[in-house]
Design a protein around this motif. Structure first.
Motif, short mmCIF file in Angstrom:
data_model
loop_
_atom_site.label_atom_id
_atom_site.label_comp_id
_atom_site.label_asym_id
_atom_site.label_seq_id
_atom_site.Cartn_x
_atom_site.Cartn_y
_atom_site.Cartn_z
N ALA A 44 46.94 86.52 39.28
CA ALA A 44 45.89 85.60 38.82
C ALA A 44 46.20 84.21 39.37
CB ALA A 44 45.85 85.56 37.30
N LEU A 45 45.22 83.33 39.30
CA LEU A 45 45.40 81.94 39.73
C LEU A 45 45.13 81.01 38.56
CD1 LEU A 45 43.65 81.73 43.20
CD2 LEU A 45 46.07 81.64 42.71
N ASP A 46 45.95 80.01 38.44
CA ASP A 46 45.71 78.94 37.48
C ASP A 46 45.52 77.66 38.27
OD1 ASP A 46 46.06 80.48 35.13
OD2 ASP A 46 48.24 80.36 35.37
N PHE A 47 44.44 76.96 37.98
CA PHE A 47 44.20 75.69 38.64
C PHE A 47 44.80 74.58 37.80
CE2 PHE A 47 40.76 78.46 40.09
CZ PHE A 47 40.92 78.33 41.47
N GLU A 48 45.34 73.59 38.47
CA GLU A 48 45.95 72.45 37.80
C GLU A 48 44.85 71.62 37.14
OE1 GLU A 48 49.12 70.85 36.44
OE2 GLU A 48 49.55 72.01 38.23
N PRO A 49 44.85 71.51 35.80
CA PRO A 49 43.81 70.70 35.14
C PRO A 49 43.86 69.26 35.62
CG PRO A 49 45.05 71.99 33.54
CD PRO A 49 45.77 72.11 34.86
N GLY A 50 42.70 68.75 35.97
CA GLY A 50 42.60 67.36 36.38
C GLY A 50 42.92 67.10 37.84
N GLN A 51 43.33 68.11 38.58
CA GLN A 51 43.63 67.90 40.00
C GLN A 51 42.32 67.71 40.76
OE1 GLN A 51 45.73 71.03 42.09
NE2 GLN A 51 46.68 69.50 43.41
N ARG A 52 42.31 66.67 41.58
CA ARG A 52 41.13 66.37 42.39
C ARG A 52 41.53 66.43 43.86
NH1 ARG A 52 38.58 61.33 43.72
NH2 ARG A 52 40.34 60.33 42.71
#
Length: 132
Positions: A68-76
């Motif tokens: 699975a993939l988790d995206f870094e919260p708040g990463q732009r």
């Protein structure tokens, strides 16, 4: 908050709209694939920007794909620069790139040389070496 245009510029940095660039690979049927490793690299960067986990996992080689993939919260994500695209042979290629992002007010740079393989006519991300 400003509304996103119906067909925004493609995040990969090429001078095209999303639908005519990486978006066609994101939304396309399985027979419509990125034609080379560089196009796949750009479409994967755009998928990170757009948080398209299903596309990222589908274009990752099964041997190295995470569950699975988790995206870094708040990463732009701020931009992509493709530095080199080299064919090793007809079914193996590398793409060197620099991707810039911002997280919690701090600038981040990811420099990587990614390896790609073509299997059954489809380019897949195999792995990458982070550059210092």
């Amino acid at each position: 908050m400003r509304a996103m245009p119906a067909d925004p510029p493609c995040p990969c940095g090429l001078p095209a709209r999303l639908s005519a660039c990486c978006g066609r690979w994101h939304a396309g049927p399985l027979h419509l694939q990125a034609p080379d490793a560089a196009a796949l690299m750009r479409s994967r960067y755009s998928a990170f920007v757009l948080r398209l986990a299903d596309y990222l996992l589908a274009t990752w080689h099964p041997r190295t794909r995470p569950p699975a993939l988790d995206f870094e919260p708040g990463q732009r994500w701020l931009g992509l620069q493709v530095l080199a695209h080299q064919m090793q042979d007809a079914d193996r290629a590398t793409v060197a790139f620099v991707a810039r992002s911002k997280l919690a007010g701090r600038a981040q740079v990811l420099a990587e040389t990614s390896r790609f393989v073509r299997e059954d006519g489809r380019w897949l991300y195999l792995d990458g070496t982070i550059q210092p």
